[in-house]
Design a protein around this motif. Structure first.
Motif, PDB file in Angstrom:
ATOM      1  N   GLU A 238       0.832  -1.210   0.000  1.00  0.00           N
ATOM      2  CA  GLU A 238       0.000   0.000   0.000  1.00  0.00           C
ATOM      3  C   GLU A 238       0.866   1.259   0.000  1.00  0.00           C
ATOM      4  OE1 GLU A 238      -3.278   0.203  -0.463  1.00  0.00           O
ATOM      5  OE2 GLU A 238      -3.162  -1.980  -0.741  1.00  0.00           O
ATOM      6  N   LYS A 241       2.335   1.592  -3.532  1.00  0.00           N
ATOM      7  CA  LYS A 241       1.318   2.019  -4.499  1.00  0.00           C
ATOM      8  C   LYS A 241       1.045   3.524  -4.372  1.00  0.00           C
ATOM      9  CE  LYS A 241      -2.358  -0.630  -4.974  1.00  0.00           C
ATOM     10  NZ  LYS A 241      -3.460  -1.581  -4.608  1.00  0.00           N
ATOM     11  N   LYS A 245       1.818   6.165  -7.358  1.00  0.00           N
ATOM     12  CA  LYS A 245       0.751   7.027  -7.879  1.00  0.00           C
ATOM     13  C   LYS A 245       1.188   8.492  -7.868  1.00  0.00           C
ATOM     14  CE  LYS A 245      -3.993   8.503  -6.767  1.00  0.00           C
ATOM     15  NZ  LYS A 245      -4.587   8.399  -8.121  1.00  0.00           N
ATOM     16  N   ILE A 259      -3.643   0.492  -9.750  1.00  0.00           N
ATOM     17  CA  ILE A 259      -2.338  -0.178  -9.666  1.00  0.00           C
ATOM     18  C   ILE A 259      -2.557  -1.564  -9.085  1.00  0.00           C
ATOM     19  CG2 ILE A 259      -0.006  -0.137  -8.715  1.00  0.00           C
ATOM     20  CD1 ILE A 259      -0.241   2.875  -8.425  1.00  0.00           C
TER      21      ILE A 259
END
Length: 270
Positions: A238, A241, A245, A259
């Motif tokens: 997490e 990601k 981003k 993603i």
């Protein structure tokens, strides 16, 4: 209905000032760049900032489109409010909008120079000319779908109303049209950006697949990673990601929609 008009050259901060002005005069409705805005929500119309060309943006802002015009007029009739603020780059523009929407004449003209200092206007022009940023006086949630890939960030305002602090959010976007032409980013560049970030994370020891697809100005990314054994996998993925981003959106201006990450192996370090 009493009609107010805020007039000033493009990029001088009209949309930025519109909310404060509307609060000062207790104006519930704003017409800005082809949109009808009511209580911080887009009620009708279509934003000129979505147009592909400068000419298209001008036509949209002036309500040349009959369908757009009728939609806004119908919504105004339904809302039945007593005040409205029109934003425009000249008296001719606001008068044209007033005529197209059949509002019955403008009661009060306000020049941007009367409510903003020379320094504030100069700063607004610099941001517009050098960074291409535009303000839409509504919360980000109202525009993020229409401006996917062009939404930059939000800006919060706080002001007093009836002895209470009122919060208002505005959205900062970069329009589709540009004086500087179009920018195209190849898939290879996107993959290189992803691989660059992967190499910054020491807990990722290897990767196999990097797949990037762009659909409707949104990125869909699939990765296969090998990571270090012993870490909390879900939390790490997490975090990665979120970093990926931000990395891609900051460097390309394209919205990352999805993603997907597959962890195919765990590496035991000696």
């Amino acid at each position: 209905m009493k009609v107010y008009a805020l007039v000033g050259p493009s990029g001088t901060g009209k949309s930025h000032r519109a909310v404060l002005l509307a609060n000062q005069y207790q104006i519930p409705l704003i017409v800005d760049d082809g949109l009808l805005i009511y209580a911080g929500k887009i009620m009708a119309g279509s934003s000129a900032k979505r147009e592909e060309s400068k000419m298209g943006a001008i036509r949209r802002a002036l309500f040349f489109d009959e369908k757009q015009t009728e939609e806004v007029k119908k919504c105004l009739k339904k809302l039945n409010e007593d005040k409205i603020l029109i934003l425009g780059t000249s008296t001719g523009m606001v008068e044209r909008i007033n005529e197209r929407l059949e509002l019955g004449g403008i009661d009060q003209y306000i020049d941007i120079k009367d409510i903003s200092s020379a320094e504030e206007i100069e700063k607004a022009l610099s941001v517009r000319n050098n960074e291409g940023k535009h303000v839409i006086p509504v919360p980000t949630i109202e525009v993020e779908q229409d401006f996917s890939g062009y939404l930059l960030h939000s800006l919060e305002l706080f002001f007093k109303k009836d002895n209470q602090t009122v919060r208002h959010e505005k959205s900062i976007v970069r329009p589709r049209f540009s004086f500087y032409g179009n920018l195209s980013i190849s898939n290879r560049v996107l993959v290189d950006l992803i691989e660059y970030l992967i190499n910054k994370f020491s807990k990722i020891t290897e990767f196999k697949k990097v797949k990037v697809e762009e659909t409707n100005n949104q990125l869909f990314i699939n990765l296969s990673l090998e990571i270090v054994y012993g870490i909390k996998i879900r939390r790490f993925i997490e975090e990665f990601k979120a970093a990926l981003k931000e990395h891609l959106e900051n460097n390309t201006g394209i919205n990352v929609k999805e993603i997907n990450i597959e962890v195919y192996s765990l590496k035991v370090r000696e």
